[in-house]
Design a protein around this motif. Structure first.
Motif, PDB file in Angstrom:
ATOM      1  N   SER A 284      11.266 -47.447   1.620  1.00  0.00           N
ATOM      2  CA  SER A 284      12.240 -46.494   0.602  1.00  0.00           C
ATOM      3  C   SER A 284      13.541 -47.503   1.481  1.00  0.00           C
ATOM      4  O   SER A 284      13.544 -48.132   2.889  1.00  0.00           O
ATOM      5  N   ARG A 285      14.176 -48.091   0.448  1.00  0.00           N
ATOM      6  CA  ARG A 285      15.580 -48.674   1.055  1.00  0.00           C
ATOM      7  C   ARG A 285      16.653 -47.838   1.973  1.00  0.00           C
ATOM      8  O   ARG A 285      16.925 -48.365   3.019  1.00  0.00           O
ATOM      9  N   PHE A 286      16.622 -46.677   1.718  1.00  0.00           N
ATOM     10  CA  PHE A 286      17.045 -45.316   3.207  1.00  0.00           C
ATOM     11  C   PHE A 286      15.908 -46.037   4.048  1.00  0.00           C
ATOM     12  O   PHE A 286      17.051 -45.774   5.204  1.00  0.00           O
ATOM     13  N   PHE A 290      17.808 -46.764   7.945  1.00  0.00           N
ATOM     14  CA  PHE A 290      17.814 -45.374   8.911  1.00  0.00           C
ATOM     15  C   PHE A 290      17.373 -46.319  10.304  1.00  0.00           C
ATOM     16  O   PHE A 290      17.003 -46.200  11.427  1.00  0.00           O
TER      17      PHE A 290
END
Length: 445
Positions: A284-286, A290
């Motif tokens: 996940s790029r998020f 994060f």
């Protein structure tokens, strides 16, 4: 790597200049000139096709000159900034120095990205690679003017004047030893230096892991992001990190003891670094973003107050503080920061082999983060058991003034004793008839 090996030598050279010869401001001016000239020459350097082997040899020599300059540049900005500030603002002013340093890293990334975006690959390989180096021509005059207009450190000026006055009344002129010799001649100072390097081991390794190695890890080693996307994400993280640094520096000025915030941030580094590498498996790029922001936040809690903490370790003797900060900071950067990409890459390939034999378990992937965690435990031990910090926010200034006043009293007492000895000698010579009052010339004090 050649530049990192020169940084401790630069710390010794510029430490001597800043502590004993020309003062903090002039030493900082020299370091700016020393890093600007090689940068410009690197932009004008002929290619291998034109000069052959001489071209890469000159490139390495110029990089070594830059490393020599960096050995005194950041430490000089720390010392001159912190010594001019009050105990209630040292943390924030120190964080401004670090934020400026990281901002330079951000600016360099922006110039490089812009160059690659505007020019084609052939143009970059042909002549475009020189543009970032020549860009320093625009920055150097601004930096020179800012530093040249900065006031000299009051602590260094007062202490150097006091030592000059003490030297006048000595019976025999004692040859002053270099600052680095004075630093290593004291067991207490050696302990302080070792403890300082131990504390900075976690900061240096974390910084180079987050901002230099992680983009390479995500793009080239793992292939989960393109190089462009990894650099863009790193650009965003650096921007947030600058804000985190300034907030943490201001926050450190509100604690009764500056080390309290560092002790809060170090456990965060110990946990956040391996967690970051674990979150890189989330696809996940998020999650990638994060993870890096969380690690950056924990690192900023330590680094935000680190500049003030480093200078305060050596503030009791302003004729050693530049050398102490420069050597401790650059030893840590060389031993733990400069070697971090090599160690992390080795652990990555080691993890690949372990991953193949562990049926896809997560723990081999977090090996680089676990290495940083070990250094975090080392830093926590050093700041708790090894380093003896003489100052804090509330009482540091009073303690410093007390120590300076004590040294001034000892200097005045030595002056009075010397004058008394000279008057006694004068009386003995006159009473013994060895000299007449007409022929006797009293010594000049």
């Amino acid at each position: 790597m050649a530049a990192f090996l020169m940084r401790p030598l630069g710390a010794i050279v510029f430490g001597e200049m800043g502590d004993r010869l020309v003062g903090r401001r002039n030493a900082l001016v020299f370091s700016i000139l020393l890093i600007t000239i090689p940068s410009i020459l690197m932009g004008l350097l002929p290619t291998y096709d034109s000069w052959g082997v001489a071209a890469p040899v000159l490139l390495v020599l110029l990089r070594m000159m830059q490393g020599l300059s960096v050995g005194g540049q950041l430490a000089g900005s720390y010392v001159i900034s912190i010594e001019q500030s009050s105990p209630r603002t040292r943390g924030f002013r120190g964080s401004v120095c670090d934020a400026s340093s990281v901002g330079g890293f951000l600016l360099a990334s922006a110039v490089t990205t812009l160059t690659r975006s505007v020019l084609s690959d052939d143009q970059v390989n042909d002549w475009g690679w020189r543009c970032p180096f020549l860009f320093s021509l625009l920055l150097a005059p601004v930096l020179y003017k800012i530093v040249k207009n900065t006031e000299e450190s009051r602590l260094w000026t007062e202490r150097s004047e006091q030592q000059e006055n003490e030297g006048v009344v000595r019976e025999t002129e004692r040859k002053e030893t270099p600052a680095v010799v004075d630093l290593f001649s004291s067991p207490f100072r050696r302990r302080q230096l070792v403890g300082m390097v131990g504390v900075l081991s976690a900061v240096s390794s974390s910084f180079y892991t987050l901002f230099l190695w992680t983009p390479v890890y995500l793009s080239h080693l793992r292939g989960i992001l393109t190089e462009k996307d990894a650099d863009l994400m790193n650009f965003v993280v650096v921007g947030f990190y600058i804000c985190f640094l300034l907030i943490s520096g201001k926050l450190s000025d509100t604690f009764p003891h500056r080390m309290d915030l560092i002790r809060i941030g170090l456990p965060g580094i110990i946990v956040a670094c391996p967690t970051m590498f674990g979150m890189f498996e989330s696809e996940s790029r998020f999650g990638y973003l994060f993870a890096q922001l969380s690690f950056g936040l924990c690192l900023s809690l330590v680094q935000g107050s680190m500049a003030a903490w480093e200078v305060e370790l050596w503030m009791a003797d302003p004729t050693l503080s530049f050398t102490g900060v420069a050597i401790g900071h650059n030893l840590a950067s060389t031993l733990f920061g400069g070697t971090m990409p090599l160690i992390a890459t080795f652990l990555f390939y080691r993890a690949d082999k372990l991953d193949a034999s562990s049926s896809g378990m997560l723990w081999p992937r977090v090996l680089p983060g676990l290495y940083v965690s070990i250094l975090g435990f080392l830093a926590l031990y050093c700041i708790s058991k090894v380093v003896r910090h003489p100052h804090d926010v509330r009482t540091g200034d009073a303690k410093l003034k007390q120590q300076v006043a004590s040294k001034n009293q000892r200097g005045k007492k030595a002056s009075r004793d010397q004058k008394a000895k000279l008057l006694k000698l004068e009386g003995e010579l006159l009473s013994g008839g060895g000299l007449s009052t007409e022929s006797y010339i009293p010594p000049v004090l």
